[in-house]
Design a protein around this motif. Structure first.
Motif, mmCIF file in Angstrom:
data_model
loop_
_atom_site.group_PDB
_atom_site.id
_atom_site.type_symbol
_atom_site.label_atom_id
_atom_site.label_comp_id
_atom_site.label_asym_id
_atom_site.label_seq_id
_atom_site.Cartn_x
_atom_site.Cartn_y
_atom_site.Cartn_z
ATOM 1 N N GLY A 36 0.806 -1.156 -0.086
ATOM 2 C CA GLY A 36 -0.046 0.054 -0.186
ATOM 3 C C GLY A 36 0.899 1.200 -0.047
ATOM 4 O O GLY A 36 0.519 2.137 -0.724
ATOM 5 N N GLU A 37 1.904 1.279 0.826
ATOM 6 C CA GLU A 37 2.775 2.407 0.826
ATOM 7 C C GLU A 37 3.400 2.721 -0.604
ATOM 8 O O GLU A 37 3.528 3.849 -0.968
ATOM 9 N N LEU A 38 3.695 1.624 -1.346
ATOM 10 C CA LEU A 38 4.753 1.631 -2.496
ATOM 11 C C LEU A 38 3.583 2.313 -3.642
ATOM 12 O O LEU A 38 3.994 2.787 -4.590
ATOM 13 N N THR A 39 2.233 1.607 -3.577
ATOM 14 C CA THR A 39 1.307 2.120 -4.177
ATOM 15 C C THR A 39 0.876 3.515 -4.131
ATOM 16 O O THR A 39 0.760 4.301 -5.182
ATOM 17 N N GLN A 40 0.916 4.215 -2.980
ATOM 18 C CA GLN A 40 0.546 5.447 -2.811
ATOM 19 C C GLN A 40 1.715 6.412 -3.291
ATOM 20 O O GLN A 40 1.538 7.551 -4.105
ATOM 21 N N LYS A 41 3.163 5.703 -3.633
ATOM 22 C CA LYS A 41 4.118 6.520 -4.173
ATOM 23 C C LYS A 41 4.065 6.240 -5.726
ATOM 24 O O LYS A 41 5.079 7.041 -6.313
ATOM 25 N N GLY A 42 3.271 5.475 -6.133
ATOM 26 C CA GLY A 42 3.367 5.218 -7.396
ATOM 27 C C GLY A 42 4.610 4.491 -7.984
ATOM 28 O O GLY A 42 5.000 4.486 -9.122
#
Length: 258
Positions: free
Chosen positions: A135-141
């Motif tokens: 989820g954290e990596l997704t928020q960063k794209g």
């Protein structure tokens, strides 16, 4: 033959090699699309009818537009191809789908060849920390960050850049997000595994994530007469790491079906 198969509220891409006898149906993992079986299909298709498909949102299948269950889509694929009984070959997520159908519609399943399978209802497979990291990596794209995390988690048998496993992950990641709010879980199967009576094989990748190994061992122990095999050169991508052995084990399981 390649075609789009209608399923409830959508469609999935599928391939059918044709042939006689009880077909083999290949169910891909959540860390790859159906291309993960590319090295397995030719040797199996020499003797059998082989069917495979991409889960909604993965590979060549469009993103879902309606709610569905994995086992429900598998049943729709079998019905479309006129398959009364099949030997299901499932890896990870595909293994969970195979187990669910074997419990929900046992008359449609002739045997189970399971490679690093998932299973609904097993608390050992829950990993909130991993989901938080994704989820954290997704928020960063950060797509490549997700790929790298996936390789560290599920690709420990790889070396260097591991381009083949990385390509499979890239083909799978859209499915993780396309299916949110659409894919409904099949009912818990873990506590019902003792009801399965068809021939079954569970193959464990010895370099797989510890949680998966522990779950695979428990699944094999709970299914009556299940054969447990350890794959010393595999992680969560056995069809990439040891394709010849995966094909041979699948054939051995098929030969035990009556």
């Amino acid at each position: 033959m390649e075609l789009n198969v209608p399923v409830k509220g959508g469609e999935v891409w599928a391939e059918d090699t044709g042939g006689e006898g009880i077909p083999l149906v290949l169910l891909h993992p959540g860390v790859a699309a159906s291309g993960v079986w590319d090295a397995i299909v030719p040797p199996l298709a020499e003797r059998h009818r082989v069917i495979r498909y991409d889960v909604r949102g993965y590979g060549r299948s469009p993103a879902p537009g309606a709610e569905y269950t994995p086992a429900g889509d598998l049943l729709a694929v079998l019905d479309h191809f006129g398959v009364e009984r099949a030997v299901l070959v499932g890896s990870s997520m595909g293994g969970a789908t195979a187990l669910s159908l074997a419990l929900d519609a046992p008359g449609r399943v002739a045997g189970l060849a399971l490679f690093c399978p998932g299973v609904t209802g097993d608390p050992a497979l829950q990993s909130g920390e991993l989901l938080a990291d994704i989820g954290e990596l997704t928020q960063k794209g950060d797509l490549e960050g997700i790929v790298a995390l996936g390789l560290r988690t599920w690709g420990a048998a790889g070396t260097g850049d591991d381009p083949e496993a990385a390509a499979q992950l890239r083909a799978a990641i859209p499915g993780w997000f396309n299916n949110l709010g659409h894919q409904l879980p099949d009912p818990d199967a873990f506590d019902r595994l003792g009801e399965i009576t068809v021939p079954c094989l569970v193959a464990v990748g010895e370099h797989d994530h510890e949680r998966v190994i522990r779950s695979n061992e428990a699944v094999a122990a709970r299914i009556p007469g299940c054969r447990l095999v350890r794959l010393p050169g595999s992680d969560h991508f056995p069809s990439l790491r040891e394709p010849g052995r995966v094909a041979r084990l699948t054939q051995e399981l098929y030969d035990s079906v009556r």
